[in-house]
Design an enzyme around this catalytic site. Structure first.
Site, PDB file in Angstrom:
ATOM      1  N   LYS A   1       0.789  -1.239   0.000  1.00 11.91           N
ATOM      2  CA  LYS A   1       0.000   0.000   0.000  1.00 11.91           C
ATOM      3  C   LYS A   1       0.825   1.296   0.000  1.00 11.91           C
ATOM      4  O   LYS A   1       0.321   2.374   0.337  1.00 11.91           O
ATOM      5  CB  LYS A   1      -1.014   0.048   1.163  1.00 11.91           C
ATOM      6  CG  LYS A   1      -1.862  -1.185   1.325  1.00 11.91           C
ATOM      7  CD  LYS A   1      -2.339  -1.767   0.027  1.00 11.91           C
ATOM      8  CE  LYS A   1      -3.427  -0.915  -0.625  1.00 11.91           C
ATOM      9  NZ  LYS A   1      -3.791  -1.513  -1.964  1.00 11.91           N
TER      10      LYS A   1
ATOM     11  N   HIS B   1       6.691  -7.325  -2.495  1.00  8.42           N
ATOM     12  CA  HIS B   1       6.573  -6.656  -1.187  1.00  8.42           C
ATOM     13  C   HIS B   1       7.580  -7.242  -0.204  1.00  8.42           C
ATOM     14  O   HIS B   1       7.538  -6.906   0.994  1.00  8.42           O
ATOM     15  CB  HIS B   1       5.163  -6.847  -0.609  1.00  8.42           C
ATOM     16  CG  HIS B   1       4.079  -6.121  -1.346  1.00  8.42           C
ATOM     17  ND1 HIS B   1       4.232  -4.832  -1.811  1.00  8.42           N
ATOM     18  CD2 HIS B   1       2.820  -6.494  -1.683  1.00  8.42           C
ATOM     19  CE1 HIS B   1       3.104  -4.464  -2.410  1.00  8.42           C
ATOM     20  NE2 HIS B   1       2.236  -5.447  -2.346  1.00  8.42           N
TER      21      HIS B   1
ATOM     22  N   SER C   1      -4.278   2.952   4.580  1.00  5.86           N
ATOM     23  CA  SER C   1      -4.523   2.332   3.276  1.00  5.86           C
ATOM     24  C   SER C   1      -4.566   0.804   3.404  1.00  5.86           C
ATOM     25  O   SER C   1      -5.423   0.134   2.809  1.00  5.86           O
ATOM     26  CB  SER C   1      -3.432   2.757   2.295  1.00  5.86           C
ATOM     27  OG  SER C   1      -3.679   2.231   1.013  1.00  5.86           O
TER      28      SER C   1
HETATM   29  P1  A3P Z   1      -5.118   4.854  -0.572  1.00  8.21           P
HETATM   30  O1  A3P Z   1      -5.693   3.622   0.014  1.00  8.21           O
HETATM   31  O2  A3P Z   1      -4.562   5.785   0.470  1.00  8.21           O
HETATM   32  O3  A3P Z   1      -6.037   5.551  -1.508  1.00  8.21           O
HETATM   33  P2  A3P Z   1      -0.403  -0.201  -3.638  1.00  8.21           P
HETATM   34  O4  A3P Z   1      -0.460  -0.015  -5.125  1.00  8.21           O
HETATM   35  O5  A3P Z   1       0.984  -0.293  -3.103  1.00  8.21           O
HETATM   36  O6  A3P Z   1      -1.309  -1.278  -3.184  1.00  8.21           O
HETATM   37  O7  A3P Z   1      -0.926   1.177  -3.011  1.00  8.21           O
HETATM   38  C1  A3P Z   1      -2.265   1.566  -3.119  1.00  8.21           C
HETATM   39  C2  A3P Z   1      -2.394   2.990  -2.643  1.00  8.21           C
HETATM   40  O8  A3P Z   1      -1.827   3.863  -3.638  1.00  8.21           O
HETATM   41  C3  A3P Z   1      -3.838   3.413  -2.462  1.00  8.21           C
HETATM   42  O9  A3P Z   1      -3.820   4.420  -1.447  1.00  8.21           O
HETATM   43  C4  A3P Z   1      -4.126   3.974  -3.832  1.00  8.21           C
HETATM   44  O10 A3P Z   1      -5.260   4.824  -3.897  1.00  8.21           O
HETATM   45  C5  A3P Z   1      -2.847   4.758  -4.083  1.00  8.21           C
HETATM   46  N1  A3P Z   1      -2.650   5.106  -5.494  1.00  8.21           N
HETATM   47  C6  A3P Z   1      -2.754   4.301  -6.568  1.00  8.21           C
HETATM   48  N2  A3P Z   1      -2.554   4.992  -7.706  1.00  8.21           N
HETATM   49  C7  A3P Z   1      -2.326   6.267  -7.324  1.00  8.21           C
HETATM   50  C8  A3P Z   1      -2.074   7.479  -8.054  1.00  8.21           C
HETATM   51  N3  A3P Z   1      -2.015   7.499  -9.377  1.00  8.21           N
HETATM   52  N4  A3P Z   1      -1.880   8.614  -7.329  1.00  8.21           N
HETATM   53  C9  A3P Z   1      -1.947   8.597  -5.996  1.00  8.21           C
HETATM   54  N5  A3P Z   1      -2.185   7.500  -5.252  1.00  8.21           N
HETATM   55  C10 A3P Z   1      -2.378   6.337  -5.918  1.00  8.21           C
END
Ligand code: A3P
Length: 296
Positions: free
Chosen positions: A48, A109, A139
């Site tokens: 996340k 991860h 998140s």
């Molecule tokens: P939130 O839950 O705070 O919205 P991962 O890809 O490592 O699983 O992380 C997911 C997190 O990155 C989520 O955070 C998601 O919304 C955010 N995320 C994904 N794409 C994004 C983007 N283009 N800009 C900002 N945040 C992004």
């Protein structure tokens, strides 16, 4: 057993002191023995921290801004997840990667010490994305509600405690971010902060381009900034995980593209929780030169 039975919330088991989902532990041998190729690119994160965002940036850089090409398949097919267990009909990450032509982009991860040795022996490039602990845990809390393979998150108060006690899947956030930080100069690691990406995406995308030794005209960079913005990725079926069945990722519970902000933690931490967390954080991170911003 139909497919619905295959996906249940897996318990965590320890591998070299790190809690991981049981089926990952069961196939640990092939993960540990994974053969990296010198031109593999590894995108490593604590869950996340902005993995999917960085994956989209990297892919768009590699296809030189060709959006059609970037739409060829969903994120997890374009850039397989190294340690993921088989989720029928999908084979394990290791099995998927055998058939991927070079240069491969691989997501993980795993904490530094569990990354297969061959990545370091081959001096592979690694992009590490780190996100401040408070937004990261919020998140993760929502993700564990919607991801039906992860352990039940339970109430927020207890979840936050589990994070602080370093008991969530993939282990300690604190060790994860610090170890890659400490190792970045010993290896070919580009360390990127989620908060910096939010503050100035063009600047951070340029850092990634330099690291990948790809030159692109300014208008292509601008296009990549737009295509990898939260609003565009949220609506992009090849980036928003809508292709994964709702039996695994239930986006009605919480969308994968949830908020995408810095400082969203303020809506979930009480003042008391924030104080306790900060005091523990200071002790836990004492002596580290790694600093995060919890707002921008
Ligand atoms: P939130 O839950 O705070 O919205 P991962 O890809 O490592 O699983 O992380 C997911 C997190 O990155 C989520 O955070 C998601 O919304 C955010 N995320 C994904 N794409 C994004 C983007 N283009 N800009 C900002 N945040 C992004």
């Amino acid at each position: 057993h139909d497919h619905h039975d295959t996906f249940h919330r897996f318990p965590l088991h320890m591998v070299h002191g790190i809690p991981l989902m049981e089926p990952i532990v069961q196939q640990w041998g092939p993960i540990e023995d994974f053969q990296a190729r010198p031109d593999d690119l590894l995108i490593a994160t604590y869950p996340k921290a902005g993995t999917t965002w960085m994956q989209e940036i990297v892919d768009l850089i590699l296809v030189r801004g060709d959006v059609e090409k970037a739409h060829r398949a969903p994120t997890h097919i374009r850039m397989p997840f190294l340690e993921i267990c088989p989720t029928p009909p999908m084979p394990s990450g290791v099995q998927q990667l055998v058939d991927v032509p070079s240069p491969r982009v691989i997501k993980t991860h795993l904490p530094f010490q569990l990354v297969p040795k061959s990545f370091w022996e081959n001096r592979c490039k690694v992009i590490y994305v780190a996100r401040n602990a408070k937004d990261n845990v919020v998140s993760y809390y929502f993700f564990d509600q919607m991801n039906k393979t992860q352990p039940e998150p339970g109430p927020w108060e207890l979840y936050l405690r589990k994070f602080m006690e370093e008991k969530l899947a993939w282990g300690s956030w604190y060790d994860h971010v610090c170890r890659y930080w400490d190792e970045r100069t010993n290896h070919n690691i580009l360390y990127v902060f989620y908060e910096d990406m939010k503050e100035d995406p063009a600047r951070e995308i340029r850092r990634v381009m330099d690291f990948l030794e790809v030159e692109l005209p300014p208008e292509v960079l601008e296009k990549i900034v737009w295509q990898t913005s939260f609003q565009v990725m949220k609506e992009n079926p090849m980036a928003n995980y809508s292709s994964v069945p709702s039996t695994i990722l239930d986006q009605d519970v919480s969308p994968f593209m949830r908020k995408g902000e810095v400082g969203n933690w303020k809506n979930y931490f009480t003042v008391a929780q924030s104080e306790v967390f900060d005091a523990h954080y200071q002790r836990r991170m004492e002596g580290s030169s790694l600093h995060f911003r919890t707002q921008i």
